[in-house]
Design a protein around this motif. Sequence first.
Motif, short mmCIF file in Angstrom:
data_model
loop_
_atom_site.label_atom_id
_atom_site.label_comp_id
_atom_site.label_asym_id
_atom_site.label_seq_id
_atom_site.Cartn_x
_atom_site.Cartn_y
_atom_site.Cartn_z
N GLN A 172 63.84 40.80 29.86
CA GLN A 172 65.01 40.25 28.93
C GLN A 172 64.81 38.86 28.50
OE1 GLN A 172 68.94 40.41 30.26
NE2 GLN A 172 69.89 41.10 28.25
N CYS A 173 64.86 38.52 27.37
CA CYS A 173 64.78 37.16 26.69
C CYS A 173 66.09 36.60 27.07
CB CYS A 173 64.50 37.11 25.22
SG CYS A 173 64.70 35.52 24.58
N GLU A 174 65.90 35.38 27.77
CA GLU A 174 66.99 34.60 28.28
C GLU A 174 68.02 33.67 27.21
OE1 GLU A 174 66.75 32.79 32.16
OE2 GLU A 174 64.69 33.53 32.06
N THR A 175 67.40 33.95 25.92
CA THR A 175 68.20 33.25 24.68
C THR A 175 68.75 34.48 23.99
OG1 THR A 175 66.48 31.44 24.77
CG2 THR A 175 67.97 31.97 22.75
N CYS A 176 68.06 35.35 23.50
CA CYS A 176 68.55 36.44 22.70
C CYS A 176 68.87 37.63 23.20
CB CYS A 176 67.53 36.58 21.54
SG CYS A 176 65.93 37.57 21.78
N GLY A 177 68.59 37.82 24.39
CA GLY A 177 68.81 38.86 25.20
C GLY A 177 68.06 40.22 24.83
N GLY A 189 61.10 25.77 29.48
CA GLY A 189 62.13 24.94 30.28
C GLY A 189 62.70 25.98 31.34
N GLY A 190 61.89 26.59 32.10
CA GLY A 190 62.44 27.46 33.33
C GLY A 190 62.97 28.65 32.98
N GLN A 191 62.89 29.15 31.53
CA GLN A 191 63.43 30.30 31.09
C GLN A 191 62.31 31.25 30.62
OE1 GLN A 191 66.11 29.02 28.04
NE2 GLN A 191 67.83 29.99 29.29
N TYR A 192 62.58 32.24 30.42
CA TYR A 192 61.63 33.71 29.85
C TYR A 192 62.13 33.95 28.63
CZ TYR A 192 59.52 34.03 34.56
OH TYR A 192 59.03 34.27 35.90
N LEU A 193 61.09 33.59 27.61
CA LEU A 193 61.70 33.82 26.30
C LEU A 193 60.76 34.73 25.59
CD1 LEU A 193 62.31 29.92 25.40
CD2 LEU A 193 64.08 31.49 26.30
N ALA A 200 61.34 28.97 18.31
CA ALA A 200 62.39 28.08 17.63
C ALA A 200 62.70 26.73 18.87
CB ALA A 200 63.49 28.64 17.73
N MET A 201 62.27 27.01 20.10
CA MET A 201 62.50 25.83 20.93
C MET A 201 61.36 24.96 20.81
SD MET A 201 64.78 26.41 23.03
CE MET A 201 65.95 27.45 23.96
N GLU A 202 60.06 25.40 20.64
CA GLU A 202 59.16 24.53 20.63
C GLU A 202 58.44 24.35 19.32
OE1 GLU A 202 56.33 22.27 20.89
OE2 GLU A 202 56.67 22.75 23.11
N GLN A 203 58.98 23.34 18.68
CA GLN A 203 58.49 23.02 17.21
C GLN A 203 57.32 22.88 16.68
OE1 GLN A 203 61.02 23.62 14.91
NE2 GLN A 203 62.10 24.26 16.60
N LYS A 204 56.35 22.55 17.69
CA LYS A 204 54.80 22.40 17.55
C LYS A 204 54.09 23.52 17.17
CE LYS A 204 54.77 18.14 20.49
NZ LYS A 204 54.22 17.60 21.68
N ILE A 205 54.71 24.63 17.68
CA ILE A 205 54.08 26.11 17.24
C ILE A 205 54.04 26.37 15.87
CG2 ILE A 205 54.01 28.40 18.13
CD1 ILE A 205 52.91 26.41 20.37
#
Length: 205
Positions: A172-177, A189-193, A200-205
Amino acid sequence: MGCTIDKEIIEKTIAFHGHTCPGLAIGIRLSELAIQRLQIDKAQKPVCVAETDMCALDAIQFLTGCSYGKGNLVHKDYGKSGFTFFDREAEKGFRALFLDNFRSNDPGREILGKLMGKVTAGTATPEEEEQCQTLRKEAITRIMNADLDELFSVKEVSTPPVRPARILESIQCETCGEMTMESRIRRYGGQYLCIPCFMAMEQKI
């Protein structure tokens, strides 16, 4: 010698794709090559790796039994007209590359390219649209009537081009579920996404 696939089957292939075009014709001839060399349509463990996402893939799916859903049609985004067919059970296969000199020797190629650009942009006149359709039909006829060795260079392959498809755990993605295949999960940042949330978190990608 021209295409040996039954005309009724070709019509069904066109219906599956939705229209006829030079790319689909290439896929029909590729499938014919794979059927002749490997009997790929009867193989228990067939696989095809396509190095492009052109219309040919619909013909391959319809005629060979290799499909995205079964995991035995794999797309590698190399931008090349290369296709590898392999029978895992027989442990043999080949890579076919559509010959650019066949394409470049088409007298209507350059004009067709320009006309297709206009048709796609919506700027073609009715006369140009008609000319475009005529040239497309001529290109299809040329492909369908050619000998296979005029169309493709072929190299034997002795090992599978990809591993068999596997069923992996979902996390389960820890942001969108939303549940996401574990091989596509990113840690940030310690989360599985999932990939969209990670991007969306890592703008360099």
